[in-house]
Design an enzyme around this catalytic site. Sequence first.
Site, PDB file in Angstrom:
ATOM      1  CE  LYS A 128      -4.186   3.851   7.741  1.00 19.26           C
ATOM      2  NZ  LYS A 128      -3.302   3.673   8.890  1.00 19.26           N
ATOM      3  CB  CYS A 162      15.913  17.852  -7.949  1.00 17.10           C
ATOM      4  SG  CYS A 162      15.263  16.551  -9.025  1.00 17.10           S
ATOM      5  N   GLY A 168       3.184   0.385   5.732  1.00 16.09           N
ATOM      6  CA  GLY A 168       4.301   1.049   6.402  1.00 16.09           C
ATOM      7  C   GLY A 168       3.989   1.419   7.834  1.00 16.09           C
ATOM      8  CD  GLN A 177       0.699   3.691  11.863  1.00 15.80           C
ATOM      9  OE1 GLN A 177       1.823   3.633  12.324  1.00 15.80           O
ATOM     10  NE2 GLN A 177       0.438   4.307  10.713  1.00 15.80           N
ATOM     11  CG  LEU A 217      -2.220  -0.828   1.096  1.00 15.38           C
ATOM     12  CD1 LEU A 217      -1.924  -2.302   0.846  1.00 15.38           C
ATOM     13  CD2 LEU A 217      -3.072  -0.669   2.355  1.00 15.38           C
ATOM     14  CG  MET A 218       3.591   2.108  -2.825  1.00 17.95           C
ATOM     15  SD  MET A 218       5.074   2.722  -1.987  1.00 17.95           S
ATOM     16  CE  MET A 218       5.494   4.139  -2.980  1.00 17.95           C
TER      17      MET A 218
END
Length: 485
Positions: free
Chosen positions: A268, A459, A290, A299, A186-187
Amino acid sequence: MLKFIVKLHPEIAIKSRSVRKRFTKLLENNIKIVLRKLDEKVQVQNNWDNISVVTKSDDAQMRLDFIDGLQRIPGIVQFIEVTETSYENLHDIYEKALDMVGPTVVGKTFCVRCKRQGKHDFTSTDVERYVGGGLNQHVDGASVRLKNPEVTIRLEIKGDKAYIVTHTHHGMAGFPLPTQEDVLSLMSGGFDSGVASYQMIRKGARTHFLFFNLGGAAHEIGVKQASYYIWKQFSSTHKVKFISVDFEPVVAEILENVENSQMGVILKRMMMRAGSQIAEKMGIQALVTGESLGQVSSQTLANLSVIDRVTETLILRPLIQHDKQEIINIARKIGTAEMAETMPEYCGVISKKPTVKAKIAVVEAEEQKFDFDVLNTVVENARIMDVRDIDVEAKQELKEAESVSDLPAGAVVVDIRSPEEEDTNPLEIDGIEVVHLPFFRLATKFGDLPQDKDYYLYCAKGVMSQLQALILHDSGFANVKVYRP
């Protein structure tokens, strides 16, 4: 000629013979895939306890490219750069060592370590004493110290060949891809999800990317770029998918129907439900997040327990015991920190007093108010793409912000790196004006610049400048391009 000897991760070496054979074969193939993009004729040989890499090129840039490539292949704990030479006797070995590594021990303490294979009329200890004694006598200021020396000279003797180690490089370690089953990560584009994905790749799991879009086009572009970067850097030997799910309808349903304190946990749970459905369709057995214990209200142990009960799909949390600073440090090491710092934050739902001890009965009662047709619809409409197409798509979207290496007269370069990066390595270009405007101020400050000029964003890696150029284009600034020296 350049030669490297790749050392296996210790956990590979202790596997059963059949497992070790499979792991080393995969690693050998992955090395070939990466390095043959640099040199089609590179020789990669599996020697059971190591893998040798040889290229006939002695180009300095090729050497750096090989080192960079090997450092980004999971399963390599260390690789040494060696010079191969033939020899006739111990004195011959000493003279070769004196010529190649003698300058590195001038004025320093050192020791010699030798590994030997084959039949010889001398032992490894004989080599260490002879070479060490010779260097001690003939190199100015050099002195032998067997414990904690400043320099360790490493030699390997195999048959009639001597290998003198000139450099030692560290790799990613872990397991080769794909020695574990596929996972779906899950990004969000932030620090945590990027590092979690990297950790799973490092453990040999082919990692696909799942994005729940809560913030529109700019957020999706940023997460795509972050996902592509992680894949390109650490797992480009294998194809993976990027899946995008428009989750705004789900958020709207939660905001309208769910009691305020339960919103975060339920959001979630909805993500885990959706992720599990997509994973099942793709034949994937595990989700990756994460999440870190206690980092935010959703969490806590109690809340994670309630979230996990929504699905039978295995949920992996490789960062569960990491502190935030530890995660940020890893992100800086692997190169995702710059992207994470500028990624838009979209929490979706924000509770005034979020529960930290969710009760399953209360959560399930609140979810009865939710219209699950909304969730099923967004999952059904999920967009699945090959991660390799992200780069193609980005180039198409950025056609008016093409990358240039030669700047025209009157161009203005905008250095968007963080102040710390700019201070460490200032950008100066003869005859070109350079403006320092960190990426996190572009959205509010770019419009203050004179708009009768062309601006070229810069950059370190080029990824952030492309993303910011696209965002500025969406904001109506067509005079933005990318500078890639």
